[in-house]
Enzyme design. Sequence first.
Site, PDB file in Angstrom:
ATOM      1  N   GLY A 121      16.495   6.051 133.933  1.00 29.58           N
ATOM      2  CA  GLY A 121      17.616   6.455 133.096  1.00 29.58           C
ATOM      3  C   GLY A 121      18.726   7.117 133.869  1.00 29.58           C
TER       4      GLY A 121
ATOM      5  CB  THR B   8      20.196  13.509 129.451  1.00 28.61           C
ATOM      6  OG1 THR B   8      20.303  13.851 128.065  1.00 28.61           O
ATOM      7  CG2 THR B   8      18.936  14.117 130.037  1.00 28.61           C
TER       8      THR B   8
ATOM      9  CG  HIS C  85      16.643  18.394 129.207  1.00 30.61           C
ATOM     10  ND1 HIS C  85      16.474  17.454 128.219  1.00 30.61           N
ATOM     11  CD2 HIS C  85      16.256  17.803 130.367  1.00 30.61           C
ATOM     12  CE1 HIS C  85      15.993  16.343 128.760  1.00 30.61           C
ATOM     13  NE2 HIS C  85      15.872  16.521 130.058  1.00 30.61           N
TER      14      HIS C  85
ATOM     15  CB  ALA D 202      17.515  11.100 125.602  1.00 34.04           C
TER      16      ALA D 202
ATOM     17  N   GLY E 265      13.227   9.085 128.981  1.00 37.37           N
ATOM     18  CA  GLY E 265      13.290   8.683 130.383  1.00 37.37           C
ATOM     19  C   GLY E 265      11.958   9.002 131.025  1.00 37.37           C
TER      20      GLY E 265
ATOM     21  CG  PHE F  91       9.990  13.014 123.571  1.00 37.68           C
ATOM     22  CD1 PHE F  91      10.442  14.042 122.748  1.00 37.68           C
ATOM     23  CD2 PHE F  91       8.622  12.887 123.774  1.00 37.68           C
ATOM     24  CE1 PHE F  91       9.550  14.924 122.150  1.00 37.68           C
ATOM     25  CE2 PHE F  91       7.720  13.754 123.175  1.00 37.68           C
ATOM     26  CZ  PHE F  91       8.192  14.785 122.358  1.00 37.68           C
ATOM     27  CB  ALA F  92      15.223  15.398 125.358  1.00 40.29           C
TER      28      ALA F  92
ATOM     29  CB  CYS G 292      22.110   7.959 128.099  1.00 44.57           C
ATOM     30  SG  CYS G 292      20.956   9.234 127.528  1.00 44.57           S
TER      31      CYS G 292
END
Length: 267
Positions: A75, A78, A80, A184, A186, A198-199, A215
């Site tokens: 990916g 992103t 977090h 998301a 990855g 995942f998030a 992304c």
Amino acid sequence: MSELRFVRLGFGTEAVEYQEAWQKQRELHAARFEDTVPDTCLLLEHRSVYTAGRRTTDGERPLDGTPVVDVDRGGKITWHGPGQLVGYPIQKLPRPVDVVAHVRRLEEALIRAAAEFGVATSRVEGRSGVWVLGDPVEQRPSIGGLSLDFDPRLTDEEFDPRLDGPEYAPSNAGQRREDRKLAAIGIRVAKGVTMHGFALNVNPDNTSFDRIVPCGIRDAGVTSLAYELGRDLTIADVLPVVEKHLRDVLENAELAPREVAPAPASA
């Protein structure tokens, strides 16, 4: 599949620094490969951080030089941070690992979890993750007073939403009634064992995504469960629901190695 163990690593004031969680993943990955621990899913909240997967380009990173952690997952870039539930399933899968099937299982668990809160989500072909689908293009409001026929994102490969005003910001995709990513995904697979994951956006400040091209996608945005529901929602509300659906999907999956096409016969 064997029983899936959940480890709640830290939330709220005990949110976990990204590097600390990454090291914990490495340790679990090695232990799972050696069969000294069962399949394990870390669940946590991170302190604010940008992370970039292997395919991230320079033009997708923050324009102001904000630090980014480069990681070994697939990916792109992103964010977090607070209000986002992050899950890292460390699982041993049959080799050669069917990576796409693993991603689809994570998507399915999150789609079911969102549905339990009354948020309808879907997959988008060619884009991993869990999405809230927007209105048909012809029914969306015009951007900046222009017809969608002149939307620069559709014709200009160099278009950068960060330079063209808040109406193009990823966090405003709901107002534009566009497709918007709720979760998301990855991952990385090494020695038949998965890492990363995942998030899921529960109730974060989504303007954090406006500093990057999340992304690598320029023609859609991001959303959260709280935004879609129009009410407050906490990680504590969502955590047991996500655990339930991850357990149901991952423990009951019929795992199979990736099919490998036979080599063509030599002449």
